[in-house]
Design a protein around this motif. Structure first.
Motif, PDB file in Angstrom:
ATOM      1  N   CYS A 130      28.132 -55.981   9.370  1.00  8.77           N
ATOM      2  CA  CYS A 130      27.232 -54.851   9.116  1.00  8.77           C
ATOM      3  C   CYS A 130      27.913 -53.503   9.354  1.00  8.77           C
ATOM      4  CB  CYS A 130      25.977 -54.960   9.969  1.00  8.77           C
ATOM      5  SG  CYS A 130      26.270 -55.400  11.686  1.00  8.77           S
ATOM      6  N   SER A 131      28.731 -53.412  10.396  1.00 15.98           N
ATOM      7  CA  SER A 131      29.395 -52.134  10.687  1.00 15.98           C
ATOM      8  C   SER A 131      30.473 -51.817   9.663  1.00 15.98           C
ATOM      9  CB  SER A 131      29.982 -52.155  12.101  1.00 15.98           C
ATOM     10  OG  SER A 131      30.747 -53.313  12.314  1.00 15.98           O
ATOM     11  N   THR A 132      31.091 -52.854   9.095  1.00 15.74           N
ATOM     12  CA  THR A 132      32.106 -52.639   8.066  1.00 15.74           C
ATOM     13  C   THR A 132      31.476 -52.170   6.763  1.00 15.74           C
ATOM     14  OG1 THR A 132      33.449 -54.421   9.016  1.00 15.74           O
ATOM     15  CG2 THR A 132      34.000 -53.714   6.789  1.00 15.74           C
ATOM     16  N   ALA A 133      30.349 -52.752   6.388  1.00 16.26           N
ATOM     17  CA  ALA A 133      29.738 -52.469   5.089  1.00 16.26           C
ATOM     18  C   ALA A 133      29.471 -50.981   4.903  1.00 16.26           C
ATOM     19  CB  ALA A 133      28.444 -53.272   4.937  1.00 16.26           C
ATOM     20  N   TYR A 156      28.053 -47.201  17.181  1.00 16.27           N
ATOM     21  CA  TYR A 156      26.866 -47.168  18.043  1.00 16.27           C
ATOM     22  C   TYR A 156      25.880 -48.128  17.383  1.00 16.27           C
ATOM     23  CZ  TYR A 156      29.207 -42.796  19.328  1.00 16.27           C
ATOM     24  OH  TYR A 156      30.143 -41.858  19.711  1.00 16.27           O
ATOM     25  N   GLN A 157      25.954 -49.410  17.769  1.00 17.58           N
ATOM     26  CA  GLN A 157      25.272 -50.454  17.020  1.00 17.58           C
ATOM     27  C   GLN A 157      23.957 -50.872  17.668  1.00 17.58           C
ATOM     28  OE1 GLN A 157      29.616 -52.315  16.026  1.00 17.58           O
ATOM     29  NE2 GLN A 157      27.903 -53.668  15.567  1.00 17.58           N
ATOM     30  N   SER A 158      22.925 -50.951  16.830  1.00 17.65           N
ATOM     31  CA  SER A 158      21.582 -51.257  17.319  1.00 17.65           C
ATOM     32  C   SER A 158      21.465 -52.720  17.747  1.00 17.65           C
ATOM     33  CB  SER A 158      20.555 -50.961  16.227  1.00 17.65           C
ATOM     34  OG  SER A 158      20.742 -51.838  15.128  1.00 17.65           O
ATOM     35  N   PRO A 237      20.863 -48.732  22.887  1.00 19.38           N
ATOM     36  CA  PRO A 237      19.444 -49.100  22.949  1.00 19.38           C
ATOM     37  C   PRO A 237      18.633 -48.495  21.800  1.00 19.38           C
ATOM     38  CG  PRO A 237      19.916 -47.384  24.550  1.00 19.38           C
ATOM     39  CD  PRO A 237      21.230 -47.762  23.935  1.00 19.38           C
ATOM     40  N   VAL A 238      18.984 -48.904  20.582  1.00 15.10           N
ATOM     41  CA  VAL A 238      18.301 -48.513  19.350  1.00 15.10           C
ATOM     42  C   VAL A 238      17.881 -49.806  18.671  1.00 15.10           C
ATOM     43  CG1 VAL A 238      18.667 -47.503  17.063  1.00 15.10           C
ATOM     44  CG2 VAL A 238      19.600 -46.370  19.091  1.00 15.10           C
ATOM     45  N   PHE A 239      16.672 -49.859  18.122  1.00 14.03           N
ATOM     46  CA  PHE A 239      16.202 -51.105  17.532  1.00 14.03           C
ATOM     47  C   PHE A 239      16.876 -51.407  16.194  1.00 14.03           C
ATOM     48  CE2 PHE A 239      12.590 -50.566  20.477  1.00 14.03           C
ATOM     49  CZ  PHE A 239      12.577 -51.830  21.032  1.00 14.03           C
ATOM     50  N   ILE A 240      16.917 -50.432  15.286  1.00 16.94           N
ATOM     51  CA  ILE A 240      17.475 -50.660  13.945  1.00 16.94           C
ATOM     52  C   ILE A 240      18.320 -49.459  13.548  1.00 16.94           C
ATOM     53  CG2 ILE A 240      16.927 -50.936  11.484  1.00 16.94           C
ATOM     54  CD1 ILE A 240      14.327 -52.338  12.342  1.00 16.94           C
ATOM     55  N   GLY A 241      19.481 -49.731  12.976  1.00 13.83           N
ATOM     56  CA  GLY A 241      20.347 -48.680  12.454  1.00 13.83           C
ATOM     57  C   GLY A 241      21.637 -48.558  13.239  1.00 13.83           C
ATOM     58  N   HIS A 242      22.755 -48.723  12.541  1.00 16.58           N
ATOM     59  CA  HIS A 242      24.065 -48.549  13.154  1.00 16.58           C
ATOM     60  C   HIS A 242      24.609 -47.165  12.821  1.00 16.58           C
ATOM     61  CE1 HIS A 242      23.913 -52.612  14.273  1.00 16.58           C
ATOM     62  NE2 HIS A 242      24.911 -53.132  13.578  1.00 16.58           N
ATOM     63  N   SER A 243      25.255 -46.539  13.800  1.00 12.29           N
ATOM     64  CA  SER A 243      25.885 -45.234  13.613  1.00 12.29           C
ATOM     65  C   SER A 243      27.366 -45.357  13.921  1.00 12.29           C
ATOM     66  CB  SER A 243      25.251 -44.190  14.540  1.00 12.29           C
ATOM     67  OG  SER A 243      23.846 -44.136  14.359  1.00 12.29           O
ATOM     68  N   VAL A 312      25.661 -43.250   9.134  1.00 13.38           N
ATOM     69  CA  VAL A 312      24.494 -43.971   9.636  1.00 13.38           C
ATOM     70  C   VAL A 312      23.898 -44.822   8.514  1.00 13.38           C
ATOM     71  CG1 VAL A 312      22.222 -43.766  10.723  1.00 13.38           C
ATOM     72  CG2 VAL A 312      23.969 -42.062  11.202  1.00 13.38           C
ATOM     73  N   SER A 313      23.480 -46.041   8.854  1.00 13.12           N
ATOM     74  CA  SER A 313      22.831 -46.896   7.863  1.00 13.12           C
ATOM     75  C   SER A 313      21.964 -47.934   8.567  1.00 13.12           C
ATOM     76  CB  SER A 313      23.886 -47.592   6.994  1.00 13.12           C
ATOM     77  OG  SER A 313      23.307 -48.235   5.892  1.00 13.12           O
ATOM     78  N   ASP A 314      21.003 -48.465   7.825  1.00 15.60           N
ATOM     79  CA  ASP A 314      20.163 -49.554   8.325  1.00 15.60           C
ATOM     80  C   ASP A 314      20.985 -50.840   8.259  1.00 15.60           C
ATOM     81  OD1 ASP A 314      18.388 -51.760   8.496  1.00 15.60           O
ATOM     82  OD2 ASP A 314      16.715 -50.582   7.744  1.00 15.60           O
ATOM     83  N   ASN A 315      21.335 -51.386   9.404  1.00 19.41           N
ATOM     84  CA  ASN A 315      22.211 -52.554   9.454  1.00 19.41           C
ATOM     85  C   ASN A 315      21.574 -53.814   8.907  1.00 19.41           C
ATOM     86  OD1 ASN A 315      20.742 -52.047  12.087  1.00 19.41           O
ATOM     87  ND2 ASN A 315      21.373 -54.172  12.424  1.00 19.41           N
TER      88      ASN A 315
END
Length: 344
Positions: A130-133, A156-158, A237-243, A312-315
């Motif tokens: 997910c972080s690569t995409a 910064y991964q959810s 501590p984020v529910f959805i979304g990787h930065s 930033v994207s929705d993982n």
């Protein structure tokens, strides 16, 4: 004639997203079948305005299935993807099981769609981490313009990247803290509520984690093997979304304004970059969205031809389910697969 699509891991976070996205994007499917392990048989999942009952992966007959979207973990993928592929089904797998197999294409459609034709070797296509995409969606147009030499990325991964258990743990710990209850850590190695954990996946001999290695290996396979990349991956501590905070060193000069213009016209990218309070994207705002958002684009004076940016994207979507559906769309649009004839 539309396709018959099976979704393996249909009761998980990503599996449910796959079903939602297939319906949202009106993928040409005559039939969609949700599959999972035996313990989930009969459980109901949503597909558009329909409610579907989950069937047992272990006993399902794939002979008339055209495409299988798989999000059930590496062990399940290693056991089942080759078996399903041998029945003439194209398997699009979200796990890491086949990403580094030379006979399996690793695809982000905005970046390397042409490589999808390589699926015929094993009837398997791999979805990247997910972080690569989201990273390579932003890097590709800049690499085409100025040639990327080196990338330094901090993620910064959810917690949704760790599945439902990760989301539940953040929720439970947060509630416990506010109610003076006991804070229990089961999924993560340390407390995740109001904390950061610089550790995703297992540690390797060189001190990097497997997640960090994945970003390096996958970026090279998808984009360019000559690119040097180093990553530090952090659970937040984020529910959805990787930065991601990204520093890029280019072969040729490129200004922040030039990069901004390039990214504004690039597929899958949306630039939100006002140099004012709130003029950037956060994971909360990206949740539920399909785009990869790029903000804070600026020149990095510490290296020659350097830029820094925030991605930033929705993982669960671009990082997993959406990318898988886009791969299926690529197969269909390029007429690389045709629907099997159904029995009369």
């Amino acid at each position: 004639m539309g396709f018959k699509v099976a979704v393996v891991g249909a009761t998980g976070n990503v599996g449910r997203e796959m079903l939602d996205i297939l319906a949202e994007r009106a993928f040409p499917a005559d039939e969609v079948v949700p599959l999972a392990s035996r313990r989930s048989i009969g459980q109901e999942v949503s597909y558009g305005d329909k409610t579907l009952k989950v069937k047992d992966l272990a006993t399902y007959d794939f002979s008339d299935v055209d495409i299988c979207l798989m999000s059930a973990g590496g062990d399940v993928a290693r056991e089942w993807a080759p078996k399903i592929g041998a029945q003439g089904v194209v398997v699009i797998d979200n796990s890491s099981a086949f990403r580094y197999d030379a006979d399996v294409p690793l695809i982000v459609p905005e970046v390397n769609a042409d490589a999808v034709a390589g699926f015929t070797k094993r009837n398997i296509i791999a979805n990247p981490n997910c972080s690569t995409a989201q990273l390579v969606v932003a890097l590709k147009p800049l690499h085409d313009a100025a040639g990327i030499k080196r990338v330094v990325v901090s993620t910064y991964q959810s917690v949704s990247g760790a599945g439902k258990e990760g989301m539940d743990e953040l929720f439970d710990q947060t509630r416990a803290i506010f109610s003076a209850g006991e804070v229990k850590s089961n999924k993560f190695t340390k407390r995740i509520a109001f904390n950061l954990i610089p550790h995703i996946d297992v540690f390797m001999e060189d001190g990097f984690t497997k997640e960090e290695w994945k970003m390096t290996a996958e970026t090279k396979k998808i984009l360019d093997p000559k690119i040097k990349l180093t990553a530090t991956c952090v659970r937040v501590p984020v529910f959805i979304g990787h930065s991601e905070a990204v520093n890029i060193e280019f072969e040729k000069p490129i200004t922040a304004d030039e990069a901004r213009d390039i990214l504004r016209s690039a597929p899958g990218c949306l630039v939100v970059d006002k140099r004012e309070p709130g003029g950037y994207m956060t994971p909360h705002e990206a949740a539920g969205e399909d785009a990869t958002y790029i903000s804070r684009i600026r020149e990095d004076g510490t290296v020659e031809n350097g830029l820094a940016m925030w991605i930033v994207s929705d993982n669960l979507r671009k990082g997993a389910a959406l990318n898988a559906v886009q791969i299926a769309e690529c197969l269909a649009n390029r007429k690389l697969i045709t629907a099997k004839k159904k029995a009369a």
